[in-house]
Design a protein around this motif. Structure first.
Motif, PDB file in Angstrom:
ATOM      1  N   MET A   1       0.840  -1.169   0.000  1.00  0.00           N
ATOM      2  CA  MET A   1       0.000   0.000   0.000  1.00  0.00           C
ATOM      3  C   MET A   1       0.891   1.240   0.000  1.00  0.00           C
ATOM      4  O   MET A   1       1.975   1.239   0.573  1.00  0.00           O
ATOM      5  N   ASP A   2       0.427   2.292  -0.659  1.00  0.00           N
ATOM      6  CA  ASP A   2       1.122   3.568  -0.691  1.00  0.00           C
ATOM      7  C   ASP A   2       0.045   4.651  -0.863  1.00  0.00           C
ATOM      8  O   ASP A   2      -1.142   4.339  -0.801  1.00  0.00           O
ATOM      9  N   ALA A   3       0.466   5.860  -1.098  1.00  0.00           N
ATOM     10  CA  ALA A   3      -0.492   6.941  -1.299  1.00  0.00           C
ATOM     11  C   ALA A   3       0.020   7.884  -2.379  1.00  0.00           C
ATOM     12  O   ALA A   3       1.226   8.051  -2.553  1.00  0.00           O
ATOM     13  N   LEU A   4      -0.918   8.495  -3.080  1.00  0.00           N
ATOM     14  CA  LEU A   4      -0.592   9.532  -4.053  1.00  0.00           C
ATOM     15  C   LEU A   4      -0.303  10.824  -3.300  1.00  0.00           C
ATOM     16  O   LEU A   4      -0.578  10.943  -2.106  1.00  0.00           O
ATOM     17  N   SER A   5       0.213  11.810  -4.001  1.00  0.00           N
ATOM     18  CA  SER A   5       0.539  13.090  -3.369  1.00  0.00           C
ATOM     19  C   SER A   5      -0.687  13.782  -2.788  1.00  0.00           C
ATOM     20  O   SER A   5      -0.571  14.573  -1.858  1.00  0.00           O
ATOM     21  N   ASN A   6      -1.881  13.460  -3.293  1.00  0.00           N
ATOM     22  CA  ASN A   6      -3.112  14.054  -2.761  1.00  0.00           C
ATOM     23  C   ASN A   6      -3.651  13.287  -1.552  1.00  0.00           C
ATOM     24  O   ASN A   6      -4.711  13.615  -1.028  1.00  0.00           O
ATOM     25  N   GLY A   7      -2.947  12.240  -1.130  1.00  0.00           N
ATOM     26  CA  GLY A   7      -3.349  11.458   0.036  1.00  0.00           C
ATOM     27  C   GLY A   7      -4.186  10.234  -0.276  1.00  0.00           C
ATOM     28  O   GLY A   7      -4.419   9.399   0.603  1.00  0.00           O
ATOM     29  N   ARG A   9      -5.102   6.654  -1.184  1.00  0.00           N
ATOM     30  CA  ARG A   9      -4.349   5.403  -1.060  1.00  0.00           C
ATOM     31  C   ARG A   9      -4.399   4.593  -2.358  1.00  0.00           C
ATOM     32  O   ARG A   9      -5.411   4.578  -3.052  1.00  0.00           O
ATOM     33  N   ILE A  10      -3.302   3.932  -2.627  1.00  0.00           N
ATOM     34  CA  ILE A  10      -3.238   2.976  -3.734  1.00  0.00           C
ATOM     35  C   ILE A  10      -2.742   1.656  -3.177  1.00  0.00           C
ATOM     36  O   ILE A  10      -2.005   1.606  -2.188  1.00  0.00           O
ATOM     37  N   LYS A  11      -3.175   0.587  -3.802  1.00  0.00           N
ATOM     38  CA  LYS A  11      -2.736  -0.755  -3.414  1.00  0.00           C
ATOM     39  C   LYS A  11      -1.890  -1.341  -4.531  1.00  0.00           C
ATOM     40  O   LYS A  11      -2.147  -1.100  -5.706  1.00  0.00           O
ATOM     41  N   CYS A  12      -0.908  -2.135  -4.144  1.00  0.00           N
ATOM     42  CA  CYS A  12      -0.037  -2.818  -5.097  1.00  0.00           C
ATOM     43  C   CYS A  12      -0.102  -4.314  -4.833  1.00  0.00           C
ATOM     44  O   CYS A  12       0.193  -4.758  -3.721  1.00  0.00           O
ATOM     45  N   LEU A  13      -0.510  -5.055  -5.834  1.00  0.00           N
ATOM     46  CA  LEU A  13      -0.548  -6.513  -5.749  1.00  0.00           C
ATOM     47  C   LEU A  13       0.687  -7.042  -6.460  1.00  0.00           C
ATOM     48  O   LEU A  13       0.805  -6.921  -7.684  1.00  0.00           O
ATOM     49  N   THR A  14       1.627  -7.593  -5.692  1.00  0.00           N
ATOM     50  CA  THR A  14       2.852  -8.136  -6.288  1.00  0.00           C
ATOM     51  C   THR A  14       2.668  -9.624  -6.525  1.00  0.00           C
ATOM     52  O   THR A  14       2.273 -10.359  -5.627  1.00  0.00           O
TER      53      THR A  14
END
Length: 160
Positions: A1-7, A9-14
């Motif tokens: 999980m991470d976040a864009l500059s606007n806050g 959240r984004i998820k990353c499925l590896t």
């Protein structure tokens, strides 16, 4: 999980092939459901074949009925690690740590599209240019290509 500059959240499925150490995909989106995971695995299976098993944690996208239905229908075994036991899936934990340190922590994403582009480039570099000592000091993509030539097929043993 991470976040864009606007806050947001984004998820990353590896998704990584444990044998070849290839990163088969890193899916980046605002949310990832079991149905989404199933669609991604179907896309990977078109060019890699189906794995015998998938090892994963107990996140809701992996314990969903949609993924269970997909796995049962395809004859793929889902191996869930015990809750709170990331060492049972040490390779993906190590991969995710590298991904976090070398990609997510190094970039300030302003949009989902930019995050996808940067992460895709990191994945390409990981697969094609970074030698792995367990693979004889060659990159995962080269190891996988050599293995497919020797084996005569693209079927994978297990992805994580």
């Amino acid at each position: 999980m991470d976040a864009l500059s606007n806050g947001r959240r984004i998820k990353c499925l590896t998704i990584v092939d444990e044998f070849t150490r290839e990163s088969l995909d890193i899916v980046v989106d605002y949310g990832i459901s079991g149905e989404y995971v199933s669609r991604v695995l179907d896309q990977i299976a078109q060019f890699r074949g189906l794995p015998q098993a998938i090892r994963t944690d107990q996140g809701p996208e992996f314990t969903s009925r949609a993924l269970d239905r997909w796995a049962y229908g395809k004859g793929v075994d889902i191996k869930l690690i015990a809750a709170g036991k990331p060492t049972q899936n040490a390779f993906i934990e190590s991969f995710n740590g590298k991904f976090r340190d070398e990609c997510l922590n190094e970039h300030w994403f302003t949009s989902l599209a930019q995050a996808r582009d940067v992460i895709s480039e990191w994945r390409r570099d990981y697969n094609e240019t970074r030698p792995q000592s367990p693979l004889g000091r060659i990159p995962p993509a080269e190891f996988a290509a050599r293995h497919r030539l020797r084996a005569g097929d693209g079927a994978q043993q297990e992805i994580v």
